[in-house]
Design a protein around this motif. Sequence first.
Motif, PDB file in Angstrom:
ATOM      1  N   LYS A  51       0.830  -1.201   0.000  1.00  0.00           N
ATOM      2  CA  LYS A  51       0.000   0.000   0.000  1.00  0.00           C
ATOM      3  C   LYS A  51       0.869   1.258   0.000  1.00  0.00           C
ATOM      4  O   LYS A  51       0.557   2.232  -0.681  1.00  0.00           O
ATOM      5  N   CYS A  52       1.966   1.223   0.740  1.00  0.00           N
ATOM      6  CA  CYS A  52       2.885   2.367   0.784  1.00  0.00           C
ATOM      7  C   CYS A  52       3.532   2.602  -0.577  1.00  0.00           C
ATOM      8  O   CYS A  52       3.617   3.743  -1.044  1.00  0.00           O
ATOM      9  N   ILE A  53       3.978   1.534  -1.197  1.00  0.00           N
ATOM     10  CA  ILE A  53       4.607   1.653  -2.517  1.00  0.00           C
ATOM     11  C   ILE A  53       3.602   2.188  -3.528  1.00  0.00           C
ATOM     12  O   ILE A  53       3.909   3.083  -4.317  1.00  0.00           O
ATOM     13  N   ARG A  54       2.385   1.656  -3.495  1.00  0.00           N
ATOM     14  CA  ARG A  54       1.356   2.110  -4.435  1.00  0.00           C
ATOM     15  C   ARG A  54       1.016   3.585  -4.203  1.00  0.00           C
ATOM     16  O   ARG A  54       0.827   4.337  -5.152  1.00  0.00           O
ATOM     17  N   TYR A  55       0.966   3.995  -2.939  1.00  0.00           N
ATOM     18  CA  TYR A  55       0.666   5.391  -2.630  1.00  0.00           C
ATOM     19  C   TYR A  55       1.789   6.309  -3.110  1.00  0.00           C
ATOM     20  O   TYR A  55       1.544   7.373  -3.667  1.00  0.00           O
ATOM     21  N   ASN A  90      -6.692  10.592   2.676  1.00  0.00           N
ATOM     22  CA  ASN A  90      -7.535  10.097   3.775  1.00  0.00           C
ATOM     23  C   ASN A  90      -7.897   8.619   3.596  1.00  0.00           C
ATOM     24  O   ASN A  90      -8.060   7.895   4.573  1.00  0.00           O
ATOM     25  N   GLU A  91      -8.023   8.151   2.357  1.00  0.00           N
ATOM     26  CA  GLU A  91      -8.291   6.730   2.112  1.00  0.00           C
ATOM     27  C   GLU A  91      -7.083   5.880   2.517  1.00  0.00           C
ATOM     28  O   GLU A  91      -7.220   4.842   3.166  1.00  0.00           O
ATOM     29  N   PHE A  92      -5.892   6.341   2.149  1.00  0.00           N
ATOM     30  CA  PHE A  92      -4.652   5.647   2.500  1.00  0.00           C
ATOM     31  C   PHE A  92      -4.485   5.565   4.014  1.00  0.00           C
ATOM     32  O   PHE A  92      -4.241   4.497   4.571  1.00  0.00           O
ATOM     33  N   PHE A  93      -4.668   6.708   4.689  1.00  0.00           N
ATOM     34  CA  PHE A  93      -4.531   6.726   6.144  1.00  0.00           C
ATOM     35  C   PHE A  93      -5.624   5.910   6.827  1.00  0.00           C
ATOM     36  O   PHE A  93      -5.376   5.280   7.854  1.00  0.00           O
ATOM     37  N   GLY A  94      -6.821   5.913   6.281  1.00  0.00           N
ATOM     38  CA  GLY A  94      -7.906   5.119   6.844  1.00  0.00           C
ATOM     39  C   GLY A  94      -7.608   3.633   6.809  1.00  0.00           C
ATOM     40  O   GLY A  94      -7.843   2.911   7.795  1.00  0.00           O
ATOM     41  N   GLN A  95      -7.080   3.151   5.687  1.00  0.00           N
ATOM     42  CA  GLN A  95      -6.739   1.734   5.573  1.00  0.00           C
ATOM     43  C   GLN A  95      -5.616   1.355   6.537  1.00  0.00           C
ATOM     44  O   GLN A  95      -5.666   0.298   7.172  1.00  0.00           O
ATOM     45  N   LEU A  96      -4.610   2.212   6.663  1.00  0.00           N
ATOM     46  CA  LEU A  96      -3.517   1.913   7.593  1.00  0.00           C
ATOM     47  C   LEU A  96      -3.977   1.995   9.041  1.00  0.00           C
ATOM     48  O   LEU A  96      -3.493   1.235   9.884  1.00  0.00           O
ATOM     49  N   THR A  97      -4.911   2.874   9.343  1.00  0.00           N
ATOM     50  CA  THR A  97      -5.442   2.963  10.703  1.00  0.00           C
ATOM     51  C   THR A  97      -6.206   1.694  11.065  1.00  0.00           C
ATOM     52  O   THR A  97      -6.103   1.198  12.202  1.00  0.00           O
ATOM     53  N   ILE A  98      -6.958   1.147  10.125  1.00  0.00           N
ATOM     54  CA  ILE A  98      -7.655  -0.124  10.373  1.00  0.00           C
ATOM     55  C   ILE A  98      -6.651  -1.229  10.669  1.00  0.00           C
ATOM     56  O   ILE A  98      -6.817  -2.007  11.622  1.00  0.00           O
ATOM     57  N   LEU A  99      -5.577  -1.296   9.885  1.00  0.00           N
ATOM     58  CA  LEU A  99      -4.555  -2.322  10.117  1.00  0.00           C
ATOM     59  C   LEU A  99      -3.854  -2.107  11.465  1.00  0.00           C
ATOM     60  O   LEU A  99      -3.538  -3.066  12.165  1.00  0.00           O
ATOM     61  N   ARG A 100      -3.641  -0.848  11.843  1.00  0.00           N
ATOM     62  CA  ARG A 100      -3.032  -0.572  13.151  1.00  0.00           C
ATOM     63  C   ARG A 100      -3.961  -0.985  14.288  1.00  0.00           C
ATOM     64  O   ARG A 100      -3.521  -1.544  15.295  1.00  0.00           O
ATOM     65  N   THR A 115       2.913  -0.160  10.984  1.00  0.00           N
ATOM     66  CA  THR A 115       1.859   0.823  10.713  1.00  0.00           C
ATOM     67  C   THR A 115       2.133   2.142  11.429  1.00  0.00           C
ATOM     68  O   THR A 115       1.908   3.209  10.853  1.00  0.00           O
ATOM     69  N   ASN A 116       2.625   2.078  12.667  1.00  0.00           N
ATOM     70  CA  ASN A 116       2.955   3.316  13.382  1.00  0.00           C
ATOM     71  C   ASN A 116       4.066   4.084  12.672  1.00  0.00           C
ATOM     72  O   ASN A 116       4.012   5.308  12.576  1.00  0.00           O
ATOM     73  N   ALA A 117       5.073   3.376  12.200  1.00  0.00           N
ATOM     74  CA  ALA A 117       6.180   4.021  11.493  1.00  0.00           C
ATOM     75  C   ALA A 117       5.688   4.701  10.225  1.00  0.00           C
ATOM     76  O   ALA A 117       6.080   5.844   9.927  1.00  0.00           O
ATOM     77  N   VAL A 118       4.817   4.048   9.494  1.00  0.00           N
ATOM     78  CA  VAL A 118       4.297   4.638   8.256  1.00  0.00           C
ATOM     79  C   VAL A 118       3.405   5.826   8.564  1.00  0.00           C
ATOM     80  O   VAL A 118       3.549   6.901   7.960  1.00  0.00           O
ATOM     81  N   LEU A 119       2.487   5.666   9.510  1.00  0.00           N
ATOM     82  CA  LEU A 119       1.574   6.768   9.841  1.00  0.00           C
ATOM     83  C   LEU A 119       2.326   7.974  10.403  1.00  0.00           C
ATOM     84  O   LEU A 119       1.991   9.110  10.086  1.00  0.00           O
TER      85      LEU A 119
END
Length: 123
Positions: A51-55, A90-100, A115-119
């Motif tokens: 997801k990070c690479i795609r973003y 916001n979509e990217f952060f929302g998906q990572l927040t769910i995973l966190r 996830t914390n490091a990415v966010l």
Amino acid sequence: MECHECRDVDLCVTLPEDEESSQKQWLCAGCGSSYDVDNIERRLVDIVQKKCIRYQLQDLRCTKSQQVAVRALSHTSDCSAALKLDIPRNEFFGQLTILRNLANFYELDWLLETTNAVLNGYA
């Protein structure tokens, strides 16, 4: 003994705790054996990395014509319209927040750290 049956696992469904180990587990509906938590965590970390690479590699598009921007470091398109991201922030952060949140709930330390490091890195 494991059945090796391929199934989708819904991680957002709350599972009862195992009385013996007080650890949250995912159990196979076919044979009742527990899934490998380390393998699930590794796959979730892979999802975060993809997801990070795609973003990071996404295109910018013209809000008017929807064409991909070809000028580097430009704030506007060729027709002077604003540019937008293919994947909204916001979509990217929302998906990572769910995973966190999953990592917090199921105590998946590696996924939580990732996830914390990415966010925190995008904040």
